[in-house]
Design an enzyme around this catalytic site. Sequence first.
Site, PDB file in Angstrom:
ATOM      1  N   GLY A   1      -1.575  -6.517  -0.377  1.00  0.00           N
ATOM      2  CA  GLY A   1      -0.940  -5.286   0.081  1.00  0.00           C
ATOM      3  C   GLY A   1      -0.340  -5.381   1.466  1.00  0.00           C
ATOM      4  O   GLY A   1       0.037  -4.374   2.069  1.00  0.00           O
ATOM      5  N   LYS A   2      -0.216  -6.608   1.959  1.00  0.00           N
ATOM      6  CA  LYS A   2       0.293  -6.819   3.312  1.00  0.00           C
ATOM      7  C   LYS A   2       1.735  -6.345   3.473  1.00  0.00           C
ATOM      8  O   LYS A   2       2.081  -5.729   4.496  1.00  0.00           O
ATOM      9  CB  LYS A   2       0.173  -8.306   3.652  1.00  0.00           C
ATOM     10  CG  LYS A   2       0.756  -8.745   4.983  1.00  0.00           C
ATOM     11  CD  LYS A   2       0.321 -10.165   5.323  1.00  0.00           C
ATOM     12  CE  LYS A   2       0.539 -11.155   4.207  1.00  0.00           C
ATOM     13  NZ  LYS A   2       1.972 -11.370   3.892  1.00  0.00           N
ATOM     14  N   THR A   3       2.579  -6.612   2.481  1.00  0.00           N
ATOM     15  CA  THR A   3       3.984  -6.210   2.589  1.00  0.00           C
ATOM     16  C   THR A   3       4.126  -4.702   2.531  1.00  0.00           C
ATOM     17  O   THR A   3       4.946  -4.115   3.252  1.00  0.00           O
ATOM     18  CB  THR A   3       4.816  -6.875   1.483  1.00  0.00           C
ATOM     19  OG1 THR A   3       4.757  -8.297   1.642  1.00  0.00           O
ATOM     20  CG2 THR A   3       6.268  -6.431   1.554  1.00  0.00           C
TER      21      THR A   3
ATOM     22  N   LYS B   1      10.715 -11.216   8.324  1.00  0.00           N
ATOM     23  CA  LYS B   1       9.863 -12.166   7.603  1.00  0.00           C
ATOM     24  C   LYS B   1      10.431 -13.545   7.918  1.00  0.00           C
ATOM     25  O   LYS B   1      11.468 -13.939   7.376  1.00  0.00           O
ATOM     26  CB  LYS B   1       9.940 -11.890   6.100  1.00  0.00           C
ATOM     27  CG  LYS B   1       9.163 -12.869   5.240  1.00  0.00           C
ATOM     28  CD  LYS B   1       7.800 -12.345   4.895  1.00  0.00           C
ATOM     29  CE  LYS B   1       7.109 -13.240   3.871  1.00  0.00           C
ATOM     30  NZ  LYS B   1       5.797 -12.717   3.488  1.00  0.00           N
TER      31      LYS B   1
ATOM     32  N   GLU C   1       6.209 -10.139   9.635  1.00  0.00           N
ATOM     33  CA  GLU C   1       5.232 -10.378   8.573  1.00  0.00           C
ATOM     34  C   GLU C   1       5.087 -11.865   8.303  1.00  0.00           C
ATOM     35  O   GLU C   1       6.072 -12.562   8.044  1.00  0.00           O
ATOM     36  CB  GLU C   1       5.640  -9.666   7.276  1.00  0.00           C
ATOM     37  CG  GLU C   1       4.594  -9.853   6.185  1.00  0.00           C
ATOM     38  CD  GLU C   1       4.981  -9.263   4.848  1.00  0.00           C
ATOM     39  OE1 GLU C   1       4.220  -9.467   3.879  1.00  0.00           O
ATOM     40  OE2 GLU C   1       6.046  -8.615   4.749  1.00  0.00           O
ATOM     41  N   GLY C   2       3.851 -12.336   8.346  1.00  0.00           N
ATOM     42  CA  GLY C   2       3.578 -13.720   7.999  1.00  0.00           C
ATOM     43  C   GLY C   2       3.577 -13.914   6.493  1.00  0.00           C
ATOM     44  O   GLY C   2       3.954 -13.025   5.725  1.00  0.00           O
TER      45      GLY C   2
END
Length: 203
Positions: free
Chosen positions: A13-15, A31, A96-97
Amino acid sequence: MKFIVTGTDTEIGKTVFAAGLAGALGATYWKPIQAGLEDGADADTVATLAPGARIHPSAWRLATPCSPHRAAELDGVTIDPSALTPPAVAGPLVIEGAGGVLVPVTRRHLFADLFAAWQIPVILVSRTGLGTINHSLLSIEALRARGVSIHGIAFVGDPVEDSEATIADIAQVERLGRLPRLAPLTPATLAHAFAAAFPSLCA
């Protein structure tokens, strides 16, 4: 204001969290490396879920959905970590990694190494399911071993109070809140849920 959003694992759920943060801040989203294009890029998801966010193009877009170091090899390209520099943008920036903090960028550089070089505070996104205590504490130790500043931890999923509290207490990190799984997942439901879950990030 700048934040790196990283996770304890992939597909947690990171994105969606990054989209909520970028929308709340009216930020530019970046990104650095996108690995896997067949199902659409994470930037496309963020653009859909956070219409107010600006999208900065990825430095590398790789076809295969796997670790960037291997995806680059399969695509026949070489990633130069020294060329990965956060863009100079007006206003907030959300980076975002890929996957977890120790995902390889190359066979000699990890995402955590990039974070250490950039010196931008990290928000660690963690699921609430079984195994999260171990994964979260290991991720926090890996970041701290490299001198990375941790702004706090954000949980995604159903509430598991003891696990969430235990991680924050043992690691001595700020517990920012918890984003529930949303159905339907739309810009409106995400914006509403994010504001309710993370008031300190929306101030």
